[in-house]
Design a protein around this motif. Structure first.
Motif: not given
Ligand SMILES: Nc1ncnc2c1ncn2[C@@H]1O[C@H](COP(=O)(O)OP(=O)(O)OP(=O)(O)O)[C@@H](O)[C@H]1O
Ligand SMILES: Nc1ncnc2c1ncn2[C@@H]1O[C@H](COP(=O)(O)OP(=O)(O)OP(=O)(O)O)[C@@H](O)[C@H]1O
Ligand SMILES: [Mg+2]
Ligand SMILES: [Mg+2]
Lengths: 547, 547
Positions: A73, A230, A251
């Motif tokens: 991410n 993700m 993130f």
């Protein structure tokens, strides 16, 4: 007669355009593989995404072609989400936790054209580069200074070079909203991995629905840290939701241990996070043992597997962090239900409220659900009768990519493979995955209930309950348990812990203590491996206490 | 390449099905024209709506045909919303506040087949029944016991009889989501009324977007009382939103005076309401003079015309009711912007926050907006430069019904006729309607700013500012003011009140005190009438203070 409204397709590019235009100053903060923290705004992101779209076009990526990622991410992954789908190509997020053989199989099956990867995954790329058949280029998601030398992967491309080579002048193409936008494979614990091919339309409707107040309830006031990767069903849609509502995004990169996460929560003022139960265990352990708290976190979305009530209690009662239990699947984009209480629950006792929160929740608007018996007939919503959960909606697959698993739908409904109840208020509760069901003397026993009880024992770190073969009852529940470090616990103490907490005949027959419970690529317990290892445990012993 | 997702059209019937299935016990409470309070659940409603759908089918209403209503906010009106659109017919909500000639003109233009009306409107129906050319049946929305005898309208039908004659077995038809669902006419202060023909798709997308946390933020916890009429742009979408989120609905019927509303708020635990500023004036006056408060109201959505900051302050500071300022148009279904503050505003002073809240807000996701100069060139988003507001989105009209007002779009954008600024954070502020603009010596003066200042004066009940013709400056601002009853106020005192609050040359030239300011059918000041009456006021007098 048609309405006379503007004919605007629902396209993912509109999310980015909106974020740039209306939330240009909002931040995206990323812990980078390179070690530092990167920080920029939606406005900056927009510029870079359009450069990247130009770079993809220059490399000949066409509409519908697959662009793969192997990445954590981070903002570059986010850029790929928008550049690839926005251009009309298909974003294929590979799961780096899979075995290299599986990665090769999936990349070939998807016919990926180009692969973008984080530095971390160079060894994996080196292992697969010569084996994949369609990938023409490998791009390292880093800058020139960090580019590795690799003898095993010829012509590695550098992400920042690609971006630097192009201008930010790019007009997002307008096309049919039913066009494919992204491709996610199920992790394949049941047979070969199968691809779910989302469309722009399904993604956009999912984004609207998942952001609603009674779903994930996201707004520009939120600071969202997706722990869920993700590469796992698009981080449950949060990269799209964030742009829609203009939330700050944080993130975590590869650092998902308790300390790294907690530091980041505090440093960036995170208000909401999301992930599978196993990741929160590490976080809670860290916070507990260091006597920390959460200054800004308001809620955490837990799903992917059942959230043990003990974990909910810890978050809510000890740390004042609200738990939102959610259920979803790769085949559902993924959000299906979220457990937001109704006003009628406000008068319940804390324990009763917790019991409702342990359910997987009510359907977000756009998902229709029912439960059916083995004959396919619909079962009552009484909160007791369990049957296979069937769903339907604009962000549910109709087929797997390339027709794998041939026509999954049954009369237009998608069979989830989950066994559940639905109560009169519409709250769905998963008792088991159908393949994990325990059938004792012809009667079902819900393994999730049994696991939740074990997890509530203070000496238990993790517990899984499997169907062990049994000479008399066909199957009986067997507990596999990891103890908390430094804690003592015997089989009999744990079995006794079930007294009064569950029907006598549901009590597990035995406990096997292990050092580690195997987790799959999406952080879920791999019950198939546990069954392989311990399925005959009760055959060897002389039989059930209840025999 | 298309995605492989279920192909489900977005249909209004799905809202009702969802509410029945997942919020069956939730209540809908209505003050009835008959005098009593009616109370039932979404489950009850679902049954009756399906009976009504059967009744419509039995009377030969076909897909695309128009079914008209002349009705207050109440459960029977709500039933028509779903039965008509759900069946594939088009719901045409007539505005009973229009002149009978206009009602006839609109009903003929719409080619309405059948008209449902509340008892209240019998005199209006009697006046128009013989004049409308396409309506074949008139249905009184009441039961047998309350049916009027009317010599002027032959064969009046009874709503409850229609419902009683049919079973609740009805399968909602599935059709193209672009099909027309509802028809609303603009009130026609600019030329003949023009129809906006919404589709199922546009309505559903509008519903998702308007319910989002940073838009109207509606959830199952809310108790919603729409004061804005269901005959005015579908009560801003609240009848749809309520089903989507499972909120309790409270309908006030014809009783919109301050006491009736406040009583209902308190009796039913209303948490959120919505309406035009003029209606809130009556409410605030009642609450103030009786020393009341709001026990459950959390916020009120104010739009349709600019909400004076003085009104916001009263709600927020005195009564702890949050004001959500919103902007929309019939041509936009109607919600375009909502003024939900961003996190960056949290550190502002109360006065600065109020200044932001006085803006009409930021676009809800799905609406794109820009401002343009007279040459059509885009103007900067600096919060200062004003230009015509242009919008675009899936719930904006592309044409008026039957092509009236021939092709309104300009390069794909809908020109709103509003003059506004947009600031760097994306907050839009309306300074004027373009037809109400005051142009003094070639420079624009914003009438809304001038009105807001007058409204902040404690002796002012209502104020409107118009462009009065002027011998030297072409136009100068003229204030038309209604004083609060029992209050004294002179022209000079009010003019002096502008000192330091606005640029000197913007100060109104004169004040005309009147007993009543004329309001149009949607509760807005009819500036055209004021201009007719007072437009030459400054020509008669000897000229501006600034001449
Ligand atoms: N909150 C939850 N509680 C219990 N189970 C959940 C929850 N959320 C998700 N699940 C389980 O996860 C499944 C979906 O998992 P996902 O699609 O992410 O990958 P996967 O199904 O593990 O892959 P595979 O089907 O190949 O095993 C659901 O069908 C359900 O069994
Ligand atoms: N919050 C607001 N502040 C200022 N003006 C507003 C606001 N909300 C709506 N308006 C005004 O109302 C207009 C839309 O009104 P609506 O479509 O409801 O009927 P109408 O426009 O009055 O009918 P007609 O165009 O025939 O006069 C907008 O274009 C704008 O001028
Ligand atoms: Mg699966
Ligand atoms: Mg108008």
């Amino acid at each position: 007669m048609n309405g006379l409204m503007m004919d605007q397709p629902l396209l993912i590019s509109s999310l980015l355009t909106h974020a740039e235009r209306h939330h240009g100053e909002q931040q995206i903060v990323s812990r980078r593989v390179e070690g530092d923290v990167h920080r920029y705004t939606y406005r900056d992101m927009g510029q870079r995404v359009r450069r990247l779209a130009n770079a993809l076009a220059a490399r000949g990526i066409e509409q519908g072609e697959r662009v793969a990622t192997l990445a954590w991410n981070g903002y570059r992954h986010m850029e790929l989400y928008y550049a690839v789908s926005g251009s009309g190509a298909v974003l294929h997020t590979l799961n780096p936790r899979l075995h290299p053989d599986q990665v090769v199989w999936i990349a070939d099956h998807a016919e990926d054209e180009i692969l973008f990867f984080d530095l971390t995954f160079l060894p994996l790329i080196e292992a697969i580069a010569s084996r994949v058949s369609t990938i023409k280029a490998f791009v390292v998601m880093t800058d020139r200074a960090h580019m590795p030398a690799s003898s095993k992967v010829p012509n590695l491309l550098c992400y920042e070079d690609l971006i630097d080579d192009h201008t930010p002048d790019f007009e997002w193409p307008v096309f049919d909203e039913k066009a494919a936008s992204s491709l996610c494979y199920t992790s394949g614990t049941t047979g070969n991995p199968k691809g779910a091919l989302y469309s722009h339309r399904s993604t956009m409707l999912h984004t609207y629905a998942a952001a609603l107040p009674d779903a994930l309830n996201c707004s520009a006031k939120d600071v969202i840290l997706p722990v869920v990767p993700m590469f796992h069903v698009n981080a449950w849609g949060l990269p799209y939701i964030a742009c829609m509502v203009g939330a700050k995004l944080v993130f975590p990169g590869p650092w998902l241990d308790g300390k790294s996460l907690h530091d980041l929560f505090e440093a960036e003022g995170v208000t909401v996070s999301a992930g599978v139960p196993t990741v929160w265990q590490g976080l809670l352990a860290h916070v507990e043992s260091n006597d920390l708290h959460f200054s800004t976190m308001r809620r955490t979305i837990i799903g992917g597997s059942a959230c043990p009530p003990a974990m909910m209690r810890a978050f809510q009662e000890r740390y004042d962090v609200q738990v939102l239990h959610a259920w979803g699947m790769t085949e559902l984009s993924p959000v299906g239900t979220v457990c937001t209480l109704k006003p009628c629950h406000q008068t319940l006792s804390a324990a009763e409220r917790l019991a409702i929160q342990s359910k997987q929740g009510r359907s977000v608007f756009g998902i229709d659900m029912k439960i059916v018996g083995e004959d396919g007939a619909e079962l009552p919503h009484d909160g007791k009768t369990a049957g296979e959960l069937m769903v339907r909606g604009a962000w549910v697959i109709s087929n797997y990519f390339k027709g794998e698993g041939a026509g999954p739908l049954v009369n237009g409904w998608f069979p989830t493979g989950d066994v559940s109840t639905i109560d009169a208020d519409g709250f769905m509760q998963i008792t088991d995955r159908s393949k994990d069901v325990i059938k004792s003397g012809g009667e079902w026993i819900g393994s999730i209930d049994l696991e939740n009880i074990a997890m509530a024992h203070p000496a238990v770190e993790m517990a899984a309950c499997i169907a062990a073969r049994h000479p008399k009852w066909d199957e009986r529940p067997l507990l596999i348990v990891v103890k908390k470090s430094g804690q003592e616990l015997t089989r009999d103490e744990l079995i006794k812990f079930y007294d009064g907490r569950i029907a006598k005949w549901w009590t597990p027959d035995d406990v096997v203590f292990v050092d580690r419970i195997p987790l799959g690529a999406t952080g879920k317990v791999q019950k198939n491996l546990l069954r392989d290892a311990h399925g005959d445990h009760l055959m060897a012993n002389s039989g059930s206490r209840f025999a």
